[in-house]
Design an enzyme around this catalytic site. Structure first.
Site, PDB file in Angstrom:
ATOM      1  N   GLU A 199       0.843  -1.226  -0.050  1.00 56.68           N
ATOM      2  CA  GLU A 199       0.057  -0.051   0.083  1.00 56.68           C
ATOM      3  C   GLU A 199       0.923   1.339  -0.005  1.00 56.68           C
ATOM      4  OE1 GLU A 199      -2.880   0.696   3.185  1.00 56.68           O
ATOM      5  OE2 GLU A 199      -3.768   2.276   2.020  1.00 56.68           O
ATOM      6  N   LYS A 244      -8.325 -16.353  15.226  1.00 57.37           N
ATOM      7  CA  LYS A 244      -8.403 -15.864  13.491  1.00 57.37           C
ATOM      8  C   LYS A 244      -9.844 -15.596  13.328  1.00 57.37           C
ATOM      9  CE  LYS A 244      -4.052 -18.411  12.375  1.00 57.37           C
ATOM     10  NZ  LYS A 244      -3.667 -19.623  11.709  1.00 57.37           N
ATOM     11  N   ASP A 269       1.888 -14.961  12.333  1.00 56.26           N
ATOM     12  CA  ASP A 269       0.857 -15.679  11.382  1.00 56.26           C
ATOM     13  C   ASP A 269      -0.223 -14.497  11.176  1.00 56.26           C
ATOM     14  OD1 ASP A 269      -1.443 -17.074  10.712  1.00 56.26           O
ATOM     15  OD2 ASP A 269      -0.972 -18.648  12.035  1.00 56.26           O
ATOM     16  N   HIS A 304      -2.615   9.734  -1.111  1.00 53.74           N
ATOM     17  CA  HIS A 304      -2.816   8.465  -1.773  1.00 53.74           C
ATOM     18  C   HIS A 304      -2.905   8.823  -3.333  1.00 53.74           C
ATOM     19  CE1 HIS A 304      -3.163   5.691   1.217  1.00 53.74           C
ATOM     20  NE2 HIS A 304      -3.621   6.561   1.861  1.00 53.74           N
TER      21      HIS A 304
HETATM   22  C1  LIG Z   1       1.852  11.086   2.773  1.00 56.68           C
HETATM   23  C2  LIG Z   1       1.870  12.093   3.908  1.00 56.68           C
HETATM   24  C3  LIG Z   1       3.192  11.439   5.076  1.00 56.68           C
HETATM   25  C4  LIG Z   1       2.576  13.378   3.622  1.00 56.68           C
HETATM   26  O1  LIG Z   1       2.487  14.221   4.940  1.00 56.68           O
HETATM   27  P1  LIG Z   1       3.364  15.775   4.823  1.00 56.68           P
HETATM   28  O2  LIG Z   1       3.021  16.352   5.998  1.00 56.68           O
HETATM   29  O3  LIG Z   1       2.497  16.513   3.636  1.00 56.68           O
HETATM   30  O4  LIG Z   1       4.600  15.469   4.301  1.00 56.68           O
HETATM   31  P2  LIG Z   1       6.165  16.138   4.344  1.00 56.68           P
HETATM   32  O5  LIG Z   1       6.701  16.117   2.948  1.00 56.68           O
HETATM   33  O6  LIG Z   1       6.093  17.534   4.900  1.00 56.68           O
HETATM   34  O7  LIG Z   1       6.772  15.015   5.308  1.00 56.68           O
HETATM   35  C5  LIG Z   1       6.374  14.972   6.315  1.00 56.68           C
HETATM   36  C6  LIG Z   1       7.163  13.631   7.151  1.00 56.68           C
HETATM   37  O8  LIG Z   1       6.526  12.565   6.460  1.00 56.68           O
HETATM   38  C7  LIG Z   1       7.359  11.431   6.062  1.00 56.68           C
HETATM   39  N1  LIG Z   1       7.337  11.227   4.593  1.00 56.68           N
HETATM   40  C8  LIG Z   1       6.702  11.920   3.856  1.00 56.68           C
HETATM   41  N2  LIG Z   1       6.705  11.559   2.505  1.00 56.68           N
HETATM   42  C9  LIG Z   1       7.613  10.354   2.737  1.00 56.68           C
HETATM   43  C10 LIG Z   1       7.933   9.419   1.710  1.00 56.68           C
HETATM   44  N3  LIG Z   1       7.721   9.428   0.602  1.00 56.68           N
HETATM   45  N4  LIG Z   1       8.794   8.591   2.317  1.00 56.68           N
HETATM   46  C11 LIG Z   1       9.168   8.224   3.562  1.00 56.68           C
HETATM   47  N5  LIG Z   1       8.450   8.982   4.700  1.00 56.68           N
HETATM   48  C12 LIG Z   1       7.759  10.251   3.952  1.00 56.68           C
HETATM   49  C13 LIG Z   1       8.455  11.949   6.612  1.00 56.68           C
HETATM   50  O9  LIG Z   1       8.847  11.380   7.977  1.00 56.68           O
HETATM   51  C14 LIG Z   1       8.610  13.433   6.570  1.00 56.68           C
HETATM   52  O10 LIG Z   1       9.329  14.019   7.643  1.00 56.68           O
HETATM   53  P3  LIG Z   1      10.951  14.396   7.382  1.00 56.68           P
HETATM   54  O11 LIG Z   1      11.484  12.955   7.546  1.00 56.68           O
HETATM   55  O12 LIG Z   1      11.145  14.640   5.869  1.00 56.68           O
HETATM   56  O13 LIG Z   1      11.470  15.253   8.208  1.00 56.68           O
HETATM   57  C15 LIG Z   1       0.760  12.276   4.812  1.00 56.68           C
HETATM   58  O14 LIG Z   1      -0.109  13.289   3.931  1.00 56.68           O
HETATM   59  C16 LIG Z   1      -0.160  11.290   5.211  1.00 56.68           C
HETATM   60  O15 LIG Z   1       0.446  10.487   6.035  1.00 56.68           O
HETATM   61  N6  LIG Z   1      -1.068  10.926   4.780  1.00 56.68           N
HETATM   62  C17 LIG Z   1      -2.101   9.685   5.314  1.00 56.68           C
HETATM   63  C18 LIG Z   1      -1.903   8.580   4.628  1.00 56.68           C
HETATM   64  C19 LIG Z   1      -2.148   7.315   5.551  1.00 56.68           C
HETATM   65  O16 LIG Z   1      -2.071   7.301   6.686  1.00 56.68           O
HETATM   66  N7  LIG Z   1      -2.594   6.084   4.651  1.00 56.68           N
HETATM   67  C20 LIG Z   1      -2.696   5.053   5.490  1.00 56.68           C
HETATM   68  C21 LIG Z   1      -3.427   4.098   4.781  1.00 56.68           C
HETATM   69  S1  LIG Z   1      -5.273   4.643   4.686  1.00 56.68           S
HETATM   70  C22 LIG Z   1      -6.061   3.233   4.928  1.00 56.68           C
HETATM   71  O17 LIG Z   1      -5.513   2.075   4.301  1.00 56.68           O
HETATM   72  C23 LIG Z   1      -7.150   2.931   5.833  1.00 56.68           C
HETATM   73  C24 LIG Z   1      -8.492   3.863   5.743  1.00 56.68           C
HETATM   74  C25 LIG Z   1      -8.028   5.231   5.577  1.00 56.68           C
HETATM   75  O18 LIG Z   1      -9.248   3.307   4.844  1.00 56.68           O
HETATM   76  C26 LIG Z   1      -9.192   3.663   7.220  1.00 56.68           C
HETATM   77  C27 LIG Z   1     -10.045   4.467   7.588  1.00 56.68           C
HETATM   78  O19 LIG Z   1     -11.069   4.200   7.238  1.00 56.68           O
HETATM   79  O20 LIG Z   1      -9.835   5.629   8.238  1.00 56.68           O
HETATM   80  N1  LIG Z   2      -1.623 -25.756  16.310  1.00 54.16           N
HETATM   81  C1  LIG Z   2      -2.721 -24.729  15.973  1.00 54.16           C
HETATM   82  O1  LIG Z   2      -3.912 -25.076  16.292  1.00 54.16           O
HETATM   83  C2  LIG Z   2      -2.418 -23.525  15.367  1.00 54.16           C
HETATM   84  C3  LIG Z   2      -1.033 -23.324  15.051  1.00 54.16           C
HETATM   85  N2  LIG Z   2      -0.510 -22.106  14.421  1.00 54.16           N
HETATM   86  C4  LIG Z   2       0.649 -22.064  13.858  1.00 54.16           C
HETATM   87  O2  LIG Z   2       1.446 -22.322  15.298  1.00 54.16           O
HETATM   88  C5  LIG Z   2       2.836 -21.606  14.991  1.00 54.16           C
HETATM   89  C6  LIG Z   2       3.082 -21.007  16.152  1.00 54.16           C
HETATM   90  O3  LIG Z   2       3.055 -21.932  17.345  1.00 54.16           O
HETATM   91  P1  LIG Z   2       4.173 -21.732  18.564  1.00 54.16           P
HETATM   92  O4  LIG Z   2       3.866 -22.576  19.548  1.00 54.16           O
HETATM   93  O5  LIG Z   2       4.321 -20.231  18.820  1.00 54.16           O
HETATM   94  O6  LIG Z   2       5.715 -22.294  17.583  1.00 54.16           O
HETATM   95  P2  LIG Z   2       6.236 -23.691  17.327  1.00 54.16           P
HETATM   96  O7  LIG Z   2       5.637 -24.497  17.271  1.00 54.16           O
HETATM   97  O8  LIG Z   2       7.183 -23.193  16.105  1.00 54.16           O
HETATM   98  O9  LIG Z   2       7.121 -23.934  18.767  1.00 54.16           O
HETATM   99  C7  LIG Z   2       7.947 -23.007  19.286  1.00 54.16           C
HETATM  100  C8  LIG Z   2       8.696 -23.819  20.408  1.00 54.16           C
HETATM  101  O10 LIG Z   2       9.869 -23.140  20.523  1.00 54.16           O
HETATM  102  C9  LIG Z   2      10.538 -23.295  21.864  1.00 54.16           C
HETATM  103  N3  LIG Z   2      11.265 -22.437  22.336  1.00 54.16           N
HETATM  104  C10 LIG Z   2      12.429 -22.021  22.185  1.00 54.16           C
HETATM  105  N4  LIG Z   2      12.922 -21.056  22.970  1.00 54.16           N
HETATM  106  C11 LIG Z   2      11.616 -20.678  23.424  1.00 54.16           C
HETATM  107  C12 LIG Z   2      11.697 -19.295  24.198  1.00 54.16           C
HETATM  108  N5  LIG Z   2      12.325 -18.276  24.442  1.00 54.16           N
HETATM  109  N6  LIG Z   2      10.086 -18.955  24.467  1.00 54.16           N
HETATM  110  C13 LIG Z   2       9.036 -19.908  24.095  1.00 54.16           C
HETATM  111  N7  LIG Z   2       9.457 -20.976  23.267  1.00 54.16           N
HETATM  112  C14 LIG Z   2      10.708 -21.393  22.820  1.00 54.16           C
HETATM  113  C15 LIG Z   2       9.429 -23.871  22.609  1.00 54.16           C
HETATM  114  O11 LIG Z   2       9.518 -25.422  22.904  1.00 54.16           O
HETATM  115  P3  LIG Z   2       9.172 -26.119  24.363  1.00 54.16           P
HETATM  116  O12 LIG Z   2       7.578 -25.939  24.232  1.00 54.16           O
HETATM  117  O13 LIG Z   2       9.795 -27.360  24.240  1.00 54.16           O
HETATM  118  O14 LIG Z   2       9.483 -25.157  25.466  1.00 54.16           O
HETATM  119  C16 LIG Z   2       8.112 -23.790  21.682  1.00 54.16           C
HETATM  120  O15 LIG Z   2       7.374 -24.810  21.956  1.00 54.16           O
HETATM  121  C17 LIG Z   2       2.780 -20.825  13.868  1.00 54.16           C
HETATM  122  O16 LIG Z   2       3.220 -21.493  12.831  1.00 54.16           O
HETATM  123  C18 LIG Z   2       1.250 -20.522  13.758  1.00 54.16           C
HETATM  124  O17 LIG Z   2       1.011 -20.330  12.266  1.00 54.16           O
HETATM  125  C19 LIG Z   2      -1.444 -21.263  14.068  1.00 54.16           C
HETATM  126  C20 LIG Z   2      -2.816 -21.256  14.684  1.00 54.16           C
HETATM  127  C21 LIG Z   2      -3.472 -22.471  15.356  1.00 54.16           C
END
Ligand SMILES: CC(C)(COP(=O)([O-])OP(=O)([O-])OC[C@H]1O[C@@H](n2cnc3c(N)ncnc32)[C@H](O)[C@@H]1OP(=O)([O-])[O-])[C@@H](O)C(=O)NCCC(=O)NCCSC(=O)C[C@@](C)(O)CC(=O)[O-]
Ligand SMILES: NC(=O)C1=CN([C@@H]2O[C@H](COP(=O)(O)OP(=O)(O)OC[C@H]3O[C@@H](n4cnc5c(N)ncnc54)[C@H](OP(=O)(O)O)[C@@H]3O)[C@@H](O)[C@H]2O)C=CC1
Length: 406
Positions: free
Chosen positions: A101, A230, A305, A401
């Site tokens: 995005e 989920k 996941d 956007h």
């Molecule tokens: C686009 C901006 C950031 C411009 O914003 P601006 O303030 O006009 O930009 P600017 O040129 O003055 O720059 C400000 C800062 O923005 C960053 N920035 C600026 N341009 C860049 C770039 N190219 N690459 C990386 N960073 C950038 C950067 O940090 C920069 O500071 P600086 O580092 O220059 O001091 C602003 O208008 C904005 O954030 N708009 C909102 C966009 C957004 O949040 N989209 C999210 C997705 S929307 C969605 O998926 C969900 C939705 C909307 O449907 C959910 C809902 O219903 O609400």
């Molecule tokens: N089975 C299901 O119903 C579902 C499975 N999943 C999947 O499950 C996976 C994640 O399960 P998850 O159990 O996290 O991972 P894993 O099955 O990969 O197991 C991770 C293992 O790492 C070991 N381990 C080593 N170091 C650490 C530590 N510091 N802290 C904790 N554990 C450690 C543990 O072994 P030990 O236990 O011997 O200590 C642990 O069981 C993902 O792939 C996900 O997509 C997602 C949803 C449902």
């Protein structure tokens, strides 16, 4: 294993000699993957070779995918570095974000830069626990009550059975829910640095075996949907699942005006009318603008996941003006299911995403790396909320956007 080519392997599938999912038993994982890709491509007469241009050995994905034909690549960007004051994560961190995005990384980057201007964001994990809730069939409500009492009386035995399956997992509690002759037991575990869904499922399976052996209850399903994994569910929003984590900041009014082109009052009003009232009217569980964007992008970047973005977006954003006229803004994610070991975190590119945050592998003490990842995601979500609310306030959403996302 004898060496073979992808074409020869594909021929054996065409001849009905091998099934598509058996190829790794007859060839190296990369060759098996290429053979399947050939077979899929010929069904549509299309060139899908680009799917074979992946950056890791297919064998490394053995525990993550079946019937592999290649890999899709999602562009990875960074926002920040952003100053984080967390319990488990502190200092200046780049946030890795994988997304398609346009404008999203720019937006979170802008939010991070404003957080820095305000002295950084604070983040804390407030609750942890991965849940699995099996459903049992019992005779009637009297038997249901008896089962609930049995669980209460035998929690030590259940804990011993569950914890015998894991070195790290700890059973925290079991919460019962009764619906007629159905009993749901919501087991909650501290899974340390693992997201823990496999761990909790295996441990709960052993606890269920004990319940069936000692009571008249019959296990109907190891997952009875009160877990709740989920699916959008109020139980996760209220009780939490994985990590419950909050982040906040107070931004001086001048910074809001200069950097976000709007005012604290405008952001507070948009948050109330959009994120709170609008979400209530919509019957939404997400009282936020786009927390799912930061969660999804950081999940993809760090091997989480991706289906659990559903629960990750269970978040409430608050915004208010302080008595001094500055902006206070917070985001609280109730059910962020994250791990830094296991699952997709093992894959090389995802492990690199965790390295960017400095949270790859097990933490010391165990659990602190997953806490740190949760704090980082909460800060990314806060940055995204601030920037989007501001863009709505300054009426820049569509132009942003149009400029960056098309
Ligand atoms: C686009 C901006 C950031 C411009 O914003 P601006 O303030 O006009 O930009 P600017 O040129 O003055 O720059 C400000 C800062 O923005 C960053 N920035 C600026 N341009 C860049 C770039 N190219 N690459 C990386 N960073 C950038 C950067 O940090 C920069 O500071 P600086 O580092 O220059 O001091 C602003 O208008 C904005 O954030 N708009 C909102 C966009 C957004 O949040 N989209 C999210 C997705 S929307 C969605 O998926 C969900 C939705 C909307 O449907 C959910 C809902 O219903 O609400
Ligand atoms: N089975 C299901 O119903 C579902 C499975 N999943 C999947 O499950 C996976 C994640 O399960 P998850 O159990 O996290 O991972 P894993 O099955 O990969 O197991 C991770 C293992 O790492 C070991 N381990 C080593 N170091 C650490 C530590 N510091 N802290 C904790 N554990 C450690 C543990 O072994 P030990 O236990 O011997 O200590 C642990 O069981 C993902 O792939 C996900 O997509 C997602 C949803 C449902």
């Amino acid at each position: 294993m004898t060496e073979t080519t992808a074409e020869a392997l594909a021929d054996r599938v065409r001849a009905g000699e091998l099934r598509l999912h058996e190829l790794e038993e007859h060839a190296a994982a990369d060759v098996a993957t290429a053979a399947r890709r050939l077979l899929v491509a010929e069904t549509v007469d299309a060139d899908v070779d680009v799917l074979g241009e992946y950056a890791f050995d297919a064998a490394a994905a053995d525990a993550n995918i079946e019937n592999m034909i290649g890999a899709v690549q999602v562009p990875l960007g960074v926002a920040g570095p952003v100053a984080v004051d967390g319990d488990a994560l502190s200092g200046d961190r780049y946030l890795p974000l994988a997304t398609t995005e346009g404008a999203l990384v720019a937006s979170i980057n802008r939010g991070c830069s404003v957080l820095n201007d305000a002295g950084g964001a604070t983040a804390r994990v407030t609750k942890r626990g991965m849940t699995r809730a099996p459903v049992f069939r019992v005779a009637d409500v009297a038997a249901a009550t008896a089962l609930v009492e049995w669980v209460d009386d035998n929690i030590s035995e259940l804990r011993a059975a569950a914890e015998a399956t894991t070195n790290h997992g700890e059973l925290v509690d079991v919460t019962p829910y009764v619906v007629g002759n159905n009993v749901y037991l919501r087991f909650r575990y501290d899974t340390k640095d693992a997201m823990g869904m496999n761990m909790a499922t295996i441990a709960t399976g052993e606890a269920c075996a004990l319940i069936e052996a000692e009571t008249d209850a019959s296990l109907v399903a190891l997952s009875g949907n009160l877990c709740s994994d989920k699916k959008p569910a109020a139980v996760n929003a209220v009780e939490g699942r994985g990590r419950s984590v909050s982040a906040d900041v107070t931004i001086p009014r001048e910074i809001v005006e200069e950097r976000l082109h709007t005012t604290p009052a405008a952001i507070a009003e948009i948050n109330t009318r959009k994120n709170l009232v609008g979400s209530a009217k919509a019957g939404s569980l997400g009282f936020n603008a786009h927390v799912a964007n930061a969660v999804a992008a950081m999940f993809l970047a760090t091997g989480q996941d991706e289906a659990q973005v559903v629960e990750g977006a269970n978040a409430i954003t608050t915004a208010e003006t302080t008595p001094e006229g500055d902006l206070y803004c917070s985001v609280s994610l109730a059910s962020l299911e994250v791990g830094t070991v296991g699952g997709g975190t093992r894959l090389p590119t995802q492990a690199a995403g965790l390295e960017i945050l400095g949270v790859r592998g097990g933490g010391d003490p165990a659990g602190t790396n997953a806490d740190a990842l949760a704090e980082a995601i909460a800060v990314g979500a806060l940055a995204g909320e601030l920037s989007l609310l501001a863009a709505l306030g300054s009426r820049h959403l569509s132009s942003a956007h149009a400029d960056l996302g098309r």
